[in-house]
Design a protein around this motif. Sequence first.
Motif, PDB file in Angstrom:
ATOM      1  N   ILE A 203      11.563 -34.404 -37.273  1.00 26.92           N
ATOM      2  CA  ILE A 203      10.769 -33.482 -38.077  1.00 26.92           C
ATOM      3  C   ILE A 203       9.401 -33.457 -37.416  1.00 26.92           C
ATOM      4  O   ILE A 203       8.650 -34.422 -37.487  1.00 26.92           O
ATOM      5  N   GLU A 204       9.150 -32.373 -36.707  1.00 30.71           N
ATOM      6  CA  GLU A 204       7.907 -32.285 -35.937  1.00 30.71           C
ATOM      7  C   GLU A 204       7.292 -30.898 -36.017  1.00 30.71           C
ATOM      8  O   GLU A 204       6.335 -30.605 -35.333  1.00 30.71           O
ATOM      9  N   THR A 205       7.895 -30.035 -36.844  1.00 30.27           N
ATOM     10  CA  THR A 205       7.248 -28.747 -37.093  1.00 30.27           C
ATOM     11  C   THR A 205       6.937 -28.688 -38.591  1.00 30.27           C
ATOM     12  O   THR A 205       7.672 -29.257 -39.397  1.00 30.27           O
TER      13      THR A 205
ATOM     14  N   LEU B  65       3.942 -32.792 -34.773  1.00 28.00           N
ATOM     15  CA  LEU B  65       3.671 -32.331 -36.142  1.00 28.00           C
ATOM     16  C   LEU B  65       2.169 -32.131 -36.350  1.00 28.00           C
ATOM     17  O   LEU B  65       1.734 -31.150 -36.957  1.00 28.00           O
ATOM     18  N   THR B  66       1.370 -33.041 -35.814  1.00 28.57           N
ATOM     19  CA  THR B  66      -0.081 -32.917 -35.946  1.00 28.57           C
ATOM     20  C   THR B  66      -0.593 -31.689 -35.189  1.00 28.57           C
ATOM     21  O   THR B  66      -1.377 -30.904 -35.710  1.00 28.57           O
ATOM     22  N   GLU B  67      -0.086 -31.519 -33.957  1.00 26.11           N
ATOM     23  CA  GLU B  67      -0.537 -30.367 -33.159  1.00 26.11           C
ATOM     24  C   GLU B  67      -0.190 -29.048 -33.827  1.00 26.11           C
ATOM     25  O   GLU B  67      -1.010 -28.132 -33.888  1.00 26.11           O
ATOM     26  N   TYR B  68       1.053 -28.956 -34.317  1.00 26.26           N
ATOM     27  CA  TYR B  68       1.479 -27.692 -34.916  1.00 26.26           C
ATOM     28  C   TYR B  68       0.807 -27.455 -36.273  1.00 26.26           C
ATOM     29  O   TYR B  68       0.501 -26.326 -36.634  1.00 26.26           O
ATOM     30  N   THR B  69       0.590 -28.528 -37.017  1.00 24.59           N
ATOM     31  CA  THR B  69      -0.037 -28.353 -38.332  1.00 24.59           C
ATOM     32  C   THR B  69      -1.497 -27.949 -38.182  1.00 24.59           C
ATOM     33  O   THR B  69      -1.981 -27.057 -38.872  1.00 24.59           O
ATOM     34  N   LEU B  70      -2.196 -28.597 -37.248  1.00 22.47           N
ATOM     35  CA  LEU B  70      -3.624 -28.335 -37.094  1.00 22.47           C
ATOM     36  C   LEU B  70      -3.908 -27.253 -36.054  1.00 22.47           C
ATOM     37  O   LEU B  70      -5.062 -26.910 -35.813  1.00 22.47           O
ATOM     38  N   ALA B  71      -2.832 -26.732 -35.422  1.00 19.90           N
ATOM     39  CA  ALA B  71      -2.990 -25.707 -34.387  1.00 19.90           C
ATOM     40  C   ALA B  71      -3.943 -26.179 -33.297  1.00 19.90           C
ATOM     41  O   ALA B  71      -4.868 -25.469 -32.903  1.00 19.90           O
ATOM     42  N   VAL B  72      -3.723 -27.417 -32.843  1.00 24.38           N
ATOM     43  CA  VAL B  72      -4.595 -28.012 -31.832  1.00 24.38           C
ATOM     44  C   VAL B  72      -3.770 -28.553 -30.669  1.00 24.38           C
ATOM     45  O   VAL B  72      -2.810 -29.277 -30.885  1.00 24.38           O
TER      46      VAL B  72
END
Lengths: 579, 89
Positions: free
Chosen positions: A432-434, A458-465
């Motif tokens: 679970i990474e998206t 998950l952090t990159e996609y959630t924060l768009a970073v």
Amino acid sequence: MIIKKGISASPGVAIGPAFVLDTEDYRIPRRTVEPSQAPEQLRILDAALEASRQELAELRVATARRLGEQAAMIFAFHEAFIAEPGLRRAIVQLIERQHYTAAFAFSNEMNRRQREFRAVADAYLKERVKDLQDVERRVLRNILGRAREDITRLTQPVIIVAHDLTPSQAVSIDRAHVLGFALNVGGQTSHVALIAKLRGIPAVVALNDITSDVTGGELLVLDGSHGIVVCDPDDANVERYRESQAEHRRQEIHLKQFRGLPSVTRDDVRVTLHANIELPEEVDAAIEAGAEGVGLYRSEFLFLAATRPPTEDEQYEAFLDAVKRVKGAPIVIRTIDLGADKISAAVGPSRDPNPDLGLRSLRYCLQHLDLFKQHLRAILRASAAGDVRIMFPMVTTLMELRQAKATVADVMEDLEEDGIAFRHDVPIGMMIETPAAALLSESFAREAAFFSIGTNDLTEYTLAVDRANERVAHLYAPHNPAVLRLLRMIIDSGAAAGVPVSLCGEMAGSPLYCKMLVGMGLRQLSMAPQDIPEIKRVIRSTTLPDCQEIARRALGFDNDRELLNYLRDVTREDDPERL
Amino acid sequence: MFCEREAVIRNAEGLHFRPIMQLVAIASQYQSAVRVHHNDRSADGRSPMELLMLIATQGSKLRLTAEGEDADAALTALTELVESGFGEA
């Protein structure tokens, strides 16, 4: 004293003299000669070509013995390249008609060929320019009569400073004399980083121009854990790093005592610790560090290391090797998790304007079923030998999970028909990474055998970073309240459905987050082998009510800075000497 | 004598290092000058680099030409090599 900041590629501190590898182009002293000198230049050329060919033949045989036929193929190709009649013909013409020196003529022709290579829009071929440069340096060195600067012939321990390492150099590393690596280019997943980590050599990469800042023999301090190189350090710095080097060793010895102890809290709650690995060989170090299994085997490494996609048998051999090494403990093999650009280096050209949001990972596999089935077949064949579990990365929709599971069923049917053994009840889980998968985790929990949370993506996609982008990297925080809320949602969905949930992002290996994650309900963490003893120490020092209190407080913050400060305070209280 | 044949790349990895080495080895056994054509590029059958630059992948259709006394024999051997998938999957 100069302090240079790069990317940490392999942890640890090294202190020693620099050995600057001459990876710059050789300076060619003379470009033309009198026409009467041409025969002499031809003789020099032929002697150099022959000497280079012999070196390559030796290197090919030695590499085949140490690293296998596939790695040796690189040098067989270099050999064939030098032996090609057309190459010699072109150089001879330049010497005879233009009165070029052998060195200048050779270098001219090689530059022409490199330009041609660069002009081709194909990722695989672009990479091959490195092979041409490798060949060019070898022959030029022989023409100019330079001494061979092999890393194989070091006589005292040094820190290797280079622009990058070529395939020839990467395979000839002499561990006994290499204290560390400092490179201009490279990333955390480069070959050099991998070799360095495997052999426990501290390394810093992406230093830009370290080769021009350092002269051979100059004292360097290399801090692989923090990605720092100090050139010509003052006494205070040397002293400080010697201490931290000693501290690092003491710490390792201290942590060793945790290896044999069970991973339980003081009130007897078990938290299973698994290892993340990329190569079968790493399993040994993982078990040595106290891992109870492999929670994430990044199978894509097979694809990155090769010059072509690995065959089913090659994949099977690697998986089987890993499965045998864990000796009956669980091993979760994640199916190919690569961007199309990385796969295509081995498979064929393709373009994705925005790779992170493009045709990657499971999406790519579902569109290239032949490749995917071959991969699954190799995994399933290996599953006959142990507790293998399959995990799909980068799932965003339920349909993808169903399609991927159906493909596994297809492959199982084929294997059945062929009378090949495999584990019939192999558990099939997902990363679970998206954010999509996190938000739908309740639905996914009905169809997946287990979850593993990939907090990095998950952090990159959630924060768009994009955390590799230095201009926005400061926004990247796995402890951002938005990410934590998704984590809680995933963990709760898993618990409600009886689906085991693990976490395999970098977060799992950090003492800062450990108690909070246990408090949120995680009972399985998967991390780099070297992080296991430290995490076990934290778990053995705490109790479940403590962890739950920390999680409760942590989830109450709506700002990642305050949350981070809180977690730091808690961690410091726990062990005031260590931070 | 001038001969011309077509052959399709069968093996999954396409015309990469190892197949190229095999092709060069066989082409070098004959007197005839062998050329391999793919799309708008053509390569000397004895040049690993030129062959690599053809970027021929699985399913690519190659046109092989040979000029010389043993042109026919050379092309027979080479088309067989290519069509057999270079002995790989």
